[in-house]
Design a protein around this motif. Structure first.
Motif, PDB file in Angstrom:
ATOM      1  N   UNK A   1      50.815 -71.265 -24.281  1.00  0.00           N
ATOM      2  CA  UNK A   1      49.615 -71.408 -23.474  1.00  0.00           C
ATOM      3  C   UNK A   1      48.642 -70.082 -23.269  1.00  0.00           C
ATOM      4  N   UNK A   2      48.156 -69.745 -24.441  1.00  0.00           N
ATOM      5  CA  UNK A   2      47.305 -68.785 -24.729  1.00  0.00           C
ATOM      6  C   UNK A   2      46.197 -69.038 -25.393  1.00  0.00           C
ATOM      7  N   UNK A   3      45.002 -68.285 -25.174  1.00  0.00           N
ATOM      8  CA  UNK A   3      43.738 -68.644 -26.038  1.00  0.00           C
ATOM      9  C   UNK A   3      42.993 -67.407 -26.277  1.00  0.00           C
ATOM     10  N   UNK A   4      42.060 -67.538 -27.175  1.00  0.00           N
ATOM     11  CA  UNK A   4      41.171 -66.223 -27.178  1.00  0.00           C
ATOM     12  C   UNK A   4      40.187 -66.104 -26.215  1.00  0.00           C
ATOM     13  N   UNK A   5      40.037 -64.796 -25.572  1.00  0.00           N
ATOM     14  CA  UNK A   5      39.017 -64.490 -24.633  1.00  0.00           C
ATOM     15  C   UNK A   5      37.508 -65.053 -25.137  1.00  0.00           C
ATOM     16  N   UNK A   6      37.236 -64.788 -26.513  1.00  0.00           N
ATOM     17  CA  UNK A   6      35.807 -64.940 -27.012  1.00  0.00           C
ATOM     18  C   UNK A   6      35.284 -66.015 -27.026  1.00  0.00           C
ATOM     19  N   UNK A   7      36.147 -67.072 -26.586  1.00  0.00           N
ATOM     20  CA  UNK A   7      35.601 -68.318 -26.596  1.00  0.00           C
ATOM     21  C   UNK A   7      35.252 -68.993 -25.303  1.00  0.00           C
ATOM     22  N   UNK A   8      35.263 -68.225 -24.187  1.00  0.00           N
ATOM     23  CA  UNK A   8      35.056 -68.595 -22.935  1.00  0.00           C
ATOM     24  C   UNK A   8      33.410 -68.138 -22.687  1.00  0.00           C
ATOM     25  N   UNK A   9      32.597 -68.969 -22.921  1.00  0.00           N
ATOM     26  CA  UNK A   9      31.193 -68.983 -22.486  1.00  0.00           C
ATOM     27  C   UNK A   9      30.723 -70.324 -21.703  1.00  0.00           C
ATOM     28  N   UNK A  10      29.876 -69.875 -20.581  1.00  0.00           N
ATOM     29  CA  UNK A  10      29.595 -71.119 -19.584  1.00  0.00           C
ATOM     30  C   UNK A  10      30.421 -70.938 -18.287  1.00  0.00           C
ATOM     31  N   UNK A  11      30.526 -72.102 -17.779  1.00  0.00           N
ATOM     32  CA  UNK A  11      31.511 -71.953 -16.586  1.00  0.00           C
ATOM     33  C   UNK A  11      32.884 -71.622 -16.710  1.00  0.00           C
TER      34      UNK A  11
END
Length: 469
Positions: free
Chosen positions: A136-146
């Protein structure tokens, strides 16, 4: 040149998977088109079924089948997916409902809990990371918007109000890593589904435009990237998380600590070219390019406003072809569409330049449109500066491979990885005479919306409620 890197590039229309060597040369590749969005509910646009994962599975299997080398020499995976999506997952990481696309109005609003099965809220990259690695891990740099993210630190916000305002409790969100960070490793289940060797480390990238910029060689050196895709934008790199004005916006770049400055764009950019070829139902693109290349700038007075999908700040707008007098044929329309794209983006770039206080040059051109010599000449002439195409068809795929190369330690830093893996493509110099002609044309073109906006507003009000055929 061993070792090899497998790059996953999931875009808005298709998924591409490419195996690169350590010098950025593609050795095997495959692509799968995504199914059309399900827009049956007004205001909603979702990826039907499990379409994103299905396309990745199929493209991975085909790319692995085409690869002539030893799969044991593939050392890492770079994962890049569509930005601005929202995936709602169950406790075991499966989809609670289809992935919300960037066009779904719900992604622009705080999360509202309507499905009791939803345990996690993440992006498309977070969902695919879980399918590949079980984490359950993701790249921080794909979080744009709300999202409750701190754009200065690229971490979840330390302000409790951020979670309340977005409707997203911290325990429903994935852990974050920066571009080049390790997301996990390919599980046995994912290996069977994709053909990727089990145990390979999977590395984080960023949002797809930022990864494309990395693979195009865009650096903080005053260069501007014109991305000719379904969505067209002009981009440059900077170090501030905020924009100077509304002419551009800052989002995460694919290098930690950097930001991608992105101009206003065209929402159905190169899609218009495909649409027009479909309307003609006849000549190959090469034929249209050859015919349109014989025409002079301005297409005999035909001007195209490329709003085939209205921008969010002016939802009443429509696309338009203006200036017919009976002298124009199919090649004039085709060239006018290309010129409309270039003129629109040159004006958006100029607005960004004014805000940044500097001229951006040269223009690096990526995407399918960059393969056209005619389009490259038009861009160079309209922008009145050198235009250089990328050397690979899938710049985002190469960017994903660079992230994997840095994360896996094949190169000691981002500069050396980019220098080794990105090479310069053909450069097109502006023609002085054509550049002067486009400057004159743009004196009219830049002010067209002053006249067309009232018309389109009136049309939107007057035609409201009529059913489309």
């Amino acid at each position: 040149m061993k070792p090899y890197l497998l790059a996953i590039d999931n875009g808005s229309q298709s998924t591409k998977v490419t195996i690169f060597d350590a010098r950025g040369r593609p050795l095997a590749s495959a692509s799968r088109r995504l199914r059309p969005y399900d827009t049956s509910v007004p205001g909603r646009a979702v990826h039907p079924g499990d379409d994103i994962w299905d396309s990745i599975q199929d493209a991975c299997r085909e790319a692995m089948a085409q690869f002539d080398g030893d799969p044991a020499d593939i050392v890492a995976v770079g994962l890049c997916t569509i930005r601005f999506c929202r995936a709602l997952l169950t406790a075991d990481g499966r989809l609670a409902e289809p992935v919300l696309s960037w066009m779904d109005e719900r992604v622009a609003r705080p999360y509202a809990a309507t499905n009791p099965l939803t345990r996690y809220i993440t992006t498309s990259s977070g969902y695919i990371t879980h399918r590949l690695t079980g984490q359950f891990t993701d790249t921080a740099a794909n979080y744009e918007g709300v999202w409750p993210i701190d754009h200065d630190t690229a971490t979840w916000s330390g302000d409790p109000a951020a979670y309340a305002s977005t409707g997203m409790p911290r325990d429903m969100l994935f852990d974050l890593v920066p571009p080049g960070g390790r997301l996990g490793q390919v599980t046995a289940v994912a290996a069977e589904a994709t053909g990727i060797p089990a145990g390979l480390p999977v590395y984080a990238t960023a949002n797809d435009k930022a990864v494309e910029a990395l693979g195009s060689g865009l650096e903080e050196d005053g260069t501007v990237l014109l991305s000719l895709g379904t969505y067209i934008a002009a981009m440059t790199i900077g170090s501030s998380s905020t924009s100077a004005d509304g002419s551009y916006w800052a989002n995460f770049a694919a290098r930690p600590g950097k930001y991608l400055y992105e101009s206003t764009g065209i929402r159905r950019g190169m899609w218009m070219v495909s649409w027009y070829r479909g309307v003609l139902q006849g000549p190959h693109e090469d034929v249209l390019n050859a015919e349109a290349s014989q025409l002079t700038p301005g297409s005999n007075g035909l001007l195209t406003l490329p709003d085939w999908l209205a921008p969010g700040h002016a939802v009443w707008r429509r696309g338009a072809l203006l200036g017919f007098d009976g002298s124009q044929g199919r090649a004039h329309i085709y060239r006018s569409i290309l010129e409309g794209i270039a003129l629109t983006m040159a004006n958006h770039t100029a607005a960004m330049e004014r805000a940044l206080g500097r001229r951006l040059s040269p223009v690096v051109v990526s995407g399918g449109g960059s393969r056209s010599d005619l389009m490259m000449h038009v861009v160079a002439d309209v922008f009145d500066r050198p235009a250089r195409r990328t050397t690979v068809n899938d710049a985002a795929g190469l960017g994903a491979a660079i992230c994997a190369a840095v994360g896996h330690g094949l190169y000691p830093d981002w500069d050396q990885a980019t220098a080794a893996m990105v090479s310069a493509g053909d450069e097109f110099a502006p023609d002085a005479r054509a550049a002067r002609a486009y400057q004159q044309i743009n004196q009219v073109y830049a002010g067209l919306t002053t006249f067309t906006d009232p018309l389109f507003r009136s049309m939107a009000d007057g035609l409201q409620g009529l059913e489309r055929a």
